[in-house]
Design an enzyme around this catalytic site. Sequence first.
Site, PDB file in Angstrom:
ATOM      1  CD  GLU A  14      -2.735  -1.408  -0.011  1.00 30.96           C
ATOM      2  OE1 GLU A  14      -2.797  -0.511  -0.871  1.00 30.96           O
ATOM      3  OE2 GLU A  14      -3.322  -2.491  -0.142  1.00 30.96           O
ATOM      4  CE1 TYR A  33      -3.662  -5.369  -6.940  1.00 30.88           C
ATOM      5  CE2 TYR A  33      -5.085  -5.946  -8.775  1.00 30.88           C
ATOM      6  CZ  TYR A  33      -4.892  -5.304  -7.575  1.00 30.88           C
ATOM      7  OH  TYR A  33      -5.911  -4.593  -7.003  1.00 30.88           O
TER       8      TYR A  33
END
Length: 549
Positions: free
Chosen positions: A335, A411
């Site tokens: 993150e 991803y």
Amino acid sequence: MFRYQLTLLFAALLCACAPAQNYFADRSFTEADTLRGTLGPTRSNYDVTYYELHLDVNPVDREIEGRVEMDYTITGQLPILQIDLYHNLQVDGIEQEGKDLRYTRKGNAVFVELPHPVEIGSRHRMSIHYGGQPTEAQNPPWDGGFVWGLDQKNRYWVGVACEGDGASLWWPNKDHLSDEPDSMLISVTVPERLFVASNGNLRAEVEEGRKKRYDWFVSYPINNYNVSINIGNYVHFDSIYRSFDGEELALDYYVIDYNLAKAKKQFREVPPMLEAYEHYFGKYPFWNDGFALIETPYLGMEHQSGIAYGNRFMRGYLGGLIPDDMNWDYIIVHEAGHEYFGNSISVADHAEMWVHESFTTYMEALYVEYHFGEAAARRYLKTQLRFVSNEEPILGPADVNFTDFASSDHYYKGAWMLHTLRGVLNDDPLFFGMLRSFYQDHERSIVSTQQVIDYFSNYAERDLQPFFDQYLKHPNPPVLELRKTGDQVEFRLQSDVAGLAMPVGVYLKDEPVRLLTTPEWQPMGSGLEVVDVRVDTERFLVELEVVNE
């Protein structure tokens, strides 16, 4: 965000481009998808410069009541202006310069009639009053909405995550990735015993009877979906990170009171993470707003300068995902990577979310490489291969609110695309210089896929368009084909992009060799069998296939 589904010189790449196949032809998109995903005149002809979000949150009844002040500039002919707000929230009135404005609603879109004449270049402030029960997330953060939770002491614990679903599920705004406000005030009122943690810096705490208001201010441009609030029995502690040039960055942490000791130990991982990312890309991009982790009742989200953290102070991803002999917090590393790609560098269309996710997923491997070495990073990357599905292209359909990717390939496959490019270039100073230069030249800006490709091609001084077209626009990676012809083993590269040629690392009887593969059959040499050839799967996402002709 994250998802658990979880030596020949390089000559110019060649491409005889054919019309792109529409891999999304079977997807149906609604009028609502188009209203959210496109930039018609009602949206493209104004630019939002500032938002003030004033919100009163009632966790007992799970209701919100609020007002948004939106400062904007007219950039084109604009008799009707579109803002976005989910249909389950009531618009109580819209005002501008002391006048009530008429509006109509179509699903989640609100069309506002502006006073005439409207001058191009003029600046205005619009006030939108609204309220109701916002969408509640059923599986946060993968579906968006409010999370009305309770902590371990049965006290209210509230969070919001809305990537994909959009910020308009809880506050009215121009809900399109292309338009970020230059700054924003987030002012939230809650029952007096609760604390609000949000993005940016806390400017004020104001007692209002039996309630308390918290004013947070973001001084940088911010994606609408990055705006979030977190409400609970938080305690705060802080630290600093000292950058390579000696400047100090404020680190702030907000956790539920009974987790303070755990957090103080776990969050020691933040400075080494920031050090790794500074090494590869430069200083943390939102320096004046500080870096914060905020404990949430859901797993996590890359909320700018106020990252949602719900990994329960465990290694990896809730204890798993990373190799057993590694010990680092996946949510912190992933993150926080989004502060660089996703928050600082953003895209204008959900179809291009690979720019957010592929770079950030590769940053996980760079974090490992910085602290544990290149071999460990390659080993970590190999664990991601089990999540590569090759179901559909990484690049989605444009101009619709497309967020329903069939897999996590934007991803993991995207990260492997970047890693394969590193292998193709075979020049780490060039590769890392290109990454750093691209980031620093586009810091705090919106980019497109084509800008990425053009920049990389210019920096590397070779045409990378065919390479990116294959990995981004088609489901399958290229295939190194082998065949035995007489006493010769021959090879060629099969791909969906006509004329694609690229170096591929292979092992011939365990000896490393780089082949300049093209669509044409070439001899590899005599004295070999096809079983003697294997792709260097630590550096290249290229499949191997033996054909009989």
